[in-house]
Every structure is written in C-alpha cells, then in structure tokens.
Scaffold this motif. Sequence first.
Motif, PDB file in Angstrom:
ATOM      1  N   ASP A   1       1.001  -1.448   0.150  1.00 41.96           N
ATOM      2  CA  ASP A   1      -0.013  -0.221   0.016  1.00 41.96           C
ATOM      3  C   ASP A   1       0.927   1.102  -0.095  1.00 41.96           C
ATOM      4  N   SER A   2       2.208   1.145   0.223  1.00 43.32           N
ATOM      5  CA  SER A   2       3.112   2.245   0.095  1.00 43.32           C
ATOM      6  C   SER A   2       3.503   2.658  -1.346  1.00 43.32           C
ATOM      7  N   ARG A   3       3.802   3.546  -1.914  1.00 46.18           N
ATOM      8  CA  ARG A   3       3.978   3.886  -3.204  1.00 46.18           C
ATOM      9  C   ARG A   3       5.614   3.804  -3.492  1.00 46.18           C
ATOM     10  N   SER A   4       6.630   3.430  -2.102  1.00 48.15           N
ATOM     11  CA  SER A   4       8.105   3.358  -2.390  1.00 48.15           C
ATOM     12  C   SER A   4       8.465   2.196  -3.121  1.00 48.15           C
TER      13      SER A   4
ATOM     14  N   ILE B   1      13.045  -6.825   3.048  1.00 48.96           N
ATOM     15  CA  ILE B   1      12.830  -6.205   2.093  1.00 48.96           C
ATOM     16  C   ILE B   1      13.250  -4.830   2.592  1.00 48.96           C
ATOM     17  N   SER B   2      13.517  -3.916   1.955  1.00 53.64           N
ATOM     18  CA  SER B   2      13.737  -2.810   1.776  1.00 53.64           C
ATOM     19  C   SER B   2      12.537  -1.742   1.493  1.00 53.64           C
ATOM     20  N   ALA B   3      12.495  -0.666   1.370  1.00 54.85           N
ATOM     21  CA  ALA B   3      11.382   0.470   1.275  1.00 54.85           C
ATOM     22  C   ALA B   3      12.283   1.463   1.095  1.00 54.85           C
ATOM     23  N   ASP B   4      12.361   2.088  -0.172  1.00 56.74           N
ATOM     24  CA  ASP B   4      13.069   3.394  -0.939  1.00 56.74           C
ATOM     25  C   ASP B   4      12.368   4.505  -0.878  1.00 56.74           C
ATOM     26  N   PHE B   5      12.562   5.391  -0.035  1.00 58.50           N
ATOM     27  CA  PHE B   5      11.258   6.227   0.400  1.00 58.50           C
ATOM     28  C   PHE B   5      11.567   7.779  -0.674  1.00 58.50           C
TER      29      PHE B   5
ATOM     30  N   ALA C   1       4.025   6.641  -9.002  1.00 58.47           N
ATOM     31  CA  ALA C   1       3.280   8.291  -9.477  1.00 58.47           C
ATOM     32  C   ALA C   1       2.719   7.809  -8.277  1.00 58.47           C
ATOM     33  N   ALA C   2       1.284   7.024  -8.108  1.00 56.44           N
ATOM     34  CA  ALA C   2       0.382   6.847  -7.373  1.00 56.44           C
ATOM     35  C   ALA C   2       0.743   5.277  -6.519  1.00 56.44           C
ATOM     36  N   PRO C   3       0.019   4.687  -5.673  1.00 58.11           N
ATOM     37  CA  PRO C   3      -0.477   3.751  -4.836  1.00 58.11           C
ATOM     38  C   PRO C   3      -0.433   2.674  -6.414  1.00 58.11           C
ATOM     39  N   PRO C   4       0.998   1.608  -5.612  1.00 58.29           N
ATOM     40  CA  PRO C   4       0.694   0.850  -7.296  1.00 58.29           C
ATOM     41  C   PRO C   4      -0.384  -0.117  -7.789  1.00 58.29           C
TER      42      PRO C   4
END
Length: 199
Positions: free
Chosen positions: A62-65, A75-79, A84-87
């Motif tokens: 639910d994150s855009r990252s 798992i890493s998230a690149d902030f 461009a929007a929620p995937p």
Amino acid sequence: MSFRRSLIAALLALPACSVLPDRPHVEPRRFPLVPERPAGAARRRGRRVLLVRVMRSAPGLDSRSLRTLGADGTISADFYNEWAAPPAELAEEAIRRWLGASGLFSAVVVSGSRARPDLVLETELTALIAEPAARRARAGITAVMLSEGGGDAGRVVGQFTIEGTAALEGDAPAAAAAAMVAALAAALTELESKVAAFS
C-alpha cells in the motif's frame, strides 16, 4: 519575574543554536507504472462486458516506495524513489487498459458504470519487487472471475495466481522501476491468456 524573562530569552535563542543538521529537503523521484501491451494481430471484438473491480493490495504494497528484496531475505523500501501513485491503483488501471486493448471484450468498465457486465474480475496485487541478488524483478497478481449474468450471478468461474518476471539490469532505482514495469507486463500477458477463455 527575572526568571520568567530569562526563560523567554532562552527559548527565543534556541533556533540560533539548534543541534539539528541543516539538510536540504530531497524531493522523491516518482516513476510511472504503465506497462505497454505488445502490438499484435487485431482480434474480433468479444461480445461480453467485463467489470474490473478496485484492486486490493497485499500487506506492504500500500506504500508508493520502490521495494527491494535483499540477499538475506529482508525487504527494504526506498522512500526517495516511489511510484507516481499507490501501485495497486496503477496496476488496476493497467489491467483495464490492457484487457480493453486486447479485443477480448466488447467493453471493460469500472464500478459505477451504467453498463451491465457479464463478468466481474476481482484482483489483488501480491508482489511488485526488485531482487538484485537474482538480477530480476517480480510482479504477482491473484484474480477471481465471477459470472454476473443470468441466474448464476456471483458464481466463481475462474481463479488464477499469476507471476511475471523480468531481468534487472543495473543497480539504479530507475533500472529497478523499469524491471518491475516489465514484470507487470509479463503478468498481464498471462492474465490475458487466462481470461481469454471467458470472453
């Protein structure tokens, strides 16, 4: 009274001696998630109407990252690099455009349309991740096809678990995003082949 004046003076002086680092604001880089359907032979347009419902997203999606799977399984998230929007929103739009361009159906519509659907497609985005150690990206979709016509409205007529992969070339965020877009295109190619039986 002198204590109060001293306290006010100290508070006013705080911004001048802040210990917080003076870092410039970094605007995140936003990538489109728009897989292109390969041009192919024109098909006879189907007669049925397909309704594509709002796509759900699995936990963490639910994150855009942009997300990356490390060699150790973390798992890493690149902030600073994001969609461009929620995937799930972008993937749902991609499904509608993709199946609409396939010619399998007379129309592909969204919830709220006045068109009466013959079939309903419910989907969930289960994976959209880059895997540098494996030099690939993955996109996963689960889908359920429901009948919406006649006396069997709501009956499940098909259920699919789909995974698309694509090669990951390079370590830059742009390379990861491009590989994930290609992986989603591979997943949509498989989804099209699955739903073709119901058109």
